[in-house]
Design a protein around this motif. Structure first.
Motif, mmCIF file in Angstrom:
data_model
loop_
_atom_site.group_PDB
_atom_site.id
_atom_site.type_symbol
_atom_site.label_atom_id
_atom_site.label_comp_id
_atom_site.label_asym_id
_atom_site.label_seq_id
_atom_site.Cartn_x
_atom_site.Cartn_y
_atom_site.Cartn_z
ATOM 1 N N LYS A 20 0.673 -1.367 0.015
ATOM 2 C CA LYS A 20 -0.031 -0.039 -0.014
ATOM 3 C C LYS A 20 0.648 1.224 0.121
ATOM 4 C CE LYS A 20 -3.999 -2.106 2.356
ATOM 5 N NZ LYS A 20 -3.658 -3.351 1.910
ATOM 6 N N SER A 21 1.953 1.173 0.572
ATOM 7 C CA SER A 21 3.034 2.259 0.817
ATOM 8 C C SER A 21 3.761 2.692 -0.660
ATOM 9 C CB SER A 21 3.893 1.967 1.867
ATOM 10 O OG SER A 21 4.521 1.047 1.383
ATOM 11 N N ALA A 22 3.585 1.802 -1.431
ATOM 12 C CA ALA A 22 4.011 1.917 -2.869
ATOM 13 C C ALA A 22 2.900 2.426 -3.903
ATOM 14 C CB ALA A 22 4.625 0.585 -3.495
ATOM 15 N N LEU A 23 1.805 2.856 -3.501
ATOM 16 C CA LEU A 23 1.098 3.104 -4.572
ATOM 17 C C LEU A 23 1.251 4.275 -5.476
ATOM 18 C CD1 LEU A 23 -1.895 2.935 -5.634
ATOM 19 C CD2 LEU A 23 -2.659 4.647 -3.754
ATOM 20 N N ILE A 24 2.022 5.363 -5.087
ATOM 21 C CA ILE A 24 2.386 6.449 -5.843
ATOM 22 C C ILE A 24 3.245 5.720 -6.733
ATOM 23 C CG2 ILE A 24 3.630 8.427 -5.843
ATOM 24 C CD1 ILE A 24 2.397 9.362 -3.239
ATOM 25 N N ALA A 25 4.240 5.060 -6.445
ATOM 26 C CA ALA A 25 5.150 4.480 -7.411
ATOM 27 C C ALA A 25 4.736 3.558 -8.408
ATOM 28 C CB ALA A 25 6.423 3.541 -6.385
ATOM 29 N N ILE A 26 3.498 2.873 -7.854
ATOM 30 C CA ILE A 26 2.840 2.018 -8.856
ATOM 31 C C ILE A 26 2.179 2.863 -9.833
ATOM 32 C CG2 ILE A 26 0.879 0.378 -9.046
ATOM 33 C CD1 ILE A 26 1.761 -0.879 -6.244
ATOM 34 N N LEU A 27 1.427 3.858 -9.481
ATOM 35 C CA LEU A 27 0.872 4.787 -10.503
ATOM 36 C C LEU A 27 1.777 5.251 -11.166
ATOM 37 C CD1 LEU A 27 -1.956 6.515 -8.135
ATOM 38 C CD2 LEU A 27 -2.112 4.358 -9.587
ATOM 39 N N GLN A 28 2.693 5.864 -10.847
ATOM 40 C CA GLN A 28 3.917 6.509 -11.614
ATOM 41 C C GLN A 28 4.130 5.427 -12.851
ATOM 42 O OE1 GLN A 28 6.635 7.483 -8.513
ATOM 43 N NE2 GLN A 28 6.221 9.622 -8.777
ATOM 44 N N GLU A 29 4.653 4.450 -12.364
ATOM 45 C CA GLU A 29 5.029 3.441 -13.437
ATOM 46 C C GLU A 29 3.824 3.023 -14.500
ATOM 47 O OE1 GLU A 29 7.363 -0.054 -12.387
ATOM 48 O OE2 GLU A 29 7.824 0.792 -10.519
ATOM 49 N N VAL A 30 2.657 2.888 -14.033
ATOM 50 C CA VAL A 30 1.419 2.715 -14.943
ATOM 51 C C VAL A 30 1.430 4.125 -15.833
ATOM 52 C CG1 VAL A 30 -1.001 2.568 -15.172
ATOM 53 C CG2 VAL A 30 0.331 1.407 -13.406
ATOM 54 N N LEU A 42 -7.094 1.384 -12.715
ATOM 55 C CA LEU A 42 -7.178 1.926 -11.474
ATOM 56 C C LEU A 42 -7.740 1.107 -10.904
ATOM 57 C CD1 LEU A 42 -7.419 5.765 -12.002
ATOM 58 C CD2 LEU A 42 -5.247 4.470 -11.524
ATOM 59 N N LYS A 43 -9.085 0.737 -11.360
ATOM 60 C CA LYS A 43 -9.960 -0.212 -10.489
ATOM 61 C C LYS A 43 -9.323 -1.650 -10.274
ATOM 62 C CE LYS A 43 -14.476 2.074 -11.863
ATOM 63 N NZ LYS A 43 -15.493 1.627 -13.020
ATOM 64 N N TYR A 44 -8.578 -1.933 -11.116
ATOM 65 C CA TYR A 44 -7.922 -3.243 -11.004
ATOM 66 C C TYR A 44 -6.525 -3.220 -10.049
ATOM 67 C CZ TYR A 44 -5.313 -7.350 -12.105
ATOM 68 O OH TYR A 44 -4.368 -8.599 -11.955
ATOM 69 N N ILE A 45 -6.167 -2.067 -10.094
ATOM 70 C CA ILE A 45 -4.962 -2.057 -9.008
ATOM 71 C C ILE A 45 -5.638 -1.784 -7.613
ATOM 72 C CG2 ILE A 45 -3.414 0.002 -8.014
ATOM 73 C CD1 ILE A 45 -2.677 0.378 -10.961
ATOM 74 N N ALA A 46 -6.750 -1.116 -7.409
ATOM 75 C CA ALA A 46 -7.262 -1.169 -6.164
ATOM 76 C C ALA A 46 -7.946 -2.455 -5.614
ATOM 77 C CB ALA A 46 -8.719 -0.154 -6.133
ATOM 78 N N ALA A 47 -8.370 -3.302 -6.635
ATOM 79 C CA ALA A 47 -8.923 -4.519 -6.170
ATOM 80 C C ALA A 47 -7.563 -5.581 -5.868
ATOM 81 C CB ALA A 47 -9.607 -5.456 -7.469
ATOM 82 N N GLN A 48 -6.575 -5.397 -6.384
ATOM 83 C CA GLN A 48 -5.257 -6.243 -6.409
ATOM 84 C C GLN A 48 -4.741 -5.831 -5.054
ATOM 85 O OE1 GLN A 48 -4.253 -9.219 -8.174
ATOM 86 N NE2 GLN A 48 -6.367 -8.793 -8.852
ATOM 87 N N MET A 49 -4.646 -4.802 -4.597
ATOM 88 C CA MET A 49 -3.973 -4.048 -3.537
ATOM 89 C C MET A 49 -4.757 -4.160 -2.312
ATOM 90 S SD MET A 49 -1.785 -1.070 -5.104
ATOM 91 C CE MET A 49 -0.808 -0.709 -3.524
ATOM 92 N N GLU A 50 -5.946 -4.726 -2.523
ATOM 93 C CA GLU A 50 -7.213 -4.602 -1.513
ATOM 94 C C GLU A 50 -7.517 -3.157 -0.736
ATOM 95 O OE1 GLU A 50 -6.135 -8.107 0.738
ATOM 96 O OE2 GLU A 50 -6.493 -9.124 -0.485
ATOM 97 N N ILE A 51 -7.561 -2.131 -1.762
ATOM 98 C CA ILE A 51 -7.791 -1.028 -0.999
ATOM 99 C C ILE A 51 -8.934 -0.358 -1.906
ATOM 100 C CG2 ILE A 51 -5.662 -0.315 -0.087
ATOM 101 C CD1 ILE A 51 -4.873 0.993 -2.682
ATOM 102 N N THR A 52 -9.629 0.608 -1.440
ATOM 103 C CA THR A 52 -10.850 1.021 -2.071
ATOM 104 C C THR A 52 -10.257 1.908 -3.277
ATOM 105 O OG1 THR A 52 -10.947 3.197 -0.833
ATOM 106 C CG2 THR A 52 -12.400 1.346 0.185
ATOM 107 N N PRO A 53 -11.373 1.756 -4.361
ATOM 108 C CA PRO A 53 -11.118 2.618 -5.676
ATOM 109 C C PRO A 53 -11.108 3.883 -5.145
ATOM 110 C CG PRO A 53 -12.874 0.841 -5.930
ATOM 111 C CD PRO A 53 -12.388 0.783 -4.538
ATOM 112 N N ALA A 54 -11.576 4.350 -4.468
ATOM 113 C CA ALA A 54 -11.821 5.914 -3.841
ATOM 114 C C ALA A 54 -10.468 6.255 -3.501
ATOM 115 C CB ALA A 54 -12.819 6.105 -2.817
ATOM 116 N N LYS A 55 -9.682 5.458 -2.717
ATOM 117 C CA LYS A 55 -8.340 5.816 -2.218
ATOM 118 C C LYS A 55 -7.393 5.785 -3.404
ATOM 119 C CE LYS A 55 -4.867 5.863 0.679
ATOM 120 N NZ LYS A 55 -4.373 7.135 1.326
#
Length: 163
Positions: A20-30, A42-55
């Motif tokens: 979860k702490s790598a979310l910004i780095a993941i989004l940067q790479e995407v 983005l929705k797929y990342i949320a599901a895979q990371m088990e965080i809400t799409p809103a986050k």
């Protein structure tokens, strides 16, 4: 999402162990991979990371460097800071928009080749007026010079397609 996109995103997620702490780095790479953040990814990342799409969306929309809209292969930033503005950056912006059939509402060409944005400052005031194209600085620009650069980039793109 295509199979190829799914593989790319899964590789990025694996690289960061879905932390979860790598979310910004993941989004940067995407974004580096696709030049924007597609909604389905983005929705797929949320599901895979088990965080809400809103986050995920809140992070993607908070930082100015992230884009939810497709961007062109060439991202052109026109400085409109004080030094550039005084040295006529607006005619340069207008030349870009006219040449690419863009406006203050439409920033990206239909073929996703060019995106034109304005920025408050590029930090090169002594070289004003300045633009960047994919982060390469072009100094002391004029409407004619920017048109020449566009023509060169368009020509290069045509050669690449032909090969």
């Amino acid at each position: 999402m295509t199979t190829r996109q799914l593989e790319n995103v899964n590789e990025i997620l694996r690289k960061h162990n879905k932390r979860k702490s790598a979310l910004i780095a993941i989004l940067q790479e995407v974004q580096k991979e696709y030049r924007y953040l597609p909604e389905d990814i983005l929705k797929y990342i949320a599901a895979q990371m088990e965080i809400t799409p809103a986050k995920v969306y809140s992070v993607a929309t908070f930082y100015e460097n992230f884009s939810l809209e497709p961007k062109g292969r060439y991202i052109i930033r026109v400085c409109d800071g004080t030094a550039c503005h005084v040295r006529k950056s607006i005619p340069i912006l207008n030349a870009l928009r006219d040449n690419l059939h863009l406006s203050d509402k439409k920033h990206t060409t239909d073929d996703l080749m060019f995106t034109v944005e304005t920025v408050s400052c590029l930090g090169a005031c002594g070289l004003a007026p300045v633009i960047t194209i994919n982060d390469k600085v072009y100094a002391k620009m004029t409407p004619d010079a920017v048109t020449e650069i566009l023509n060169t980039l368009k020509e290069e793109a045509l050669h690449e397609v032909a090969q």
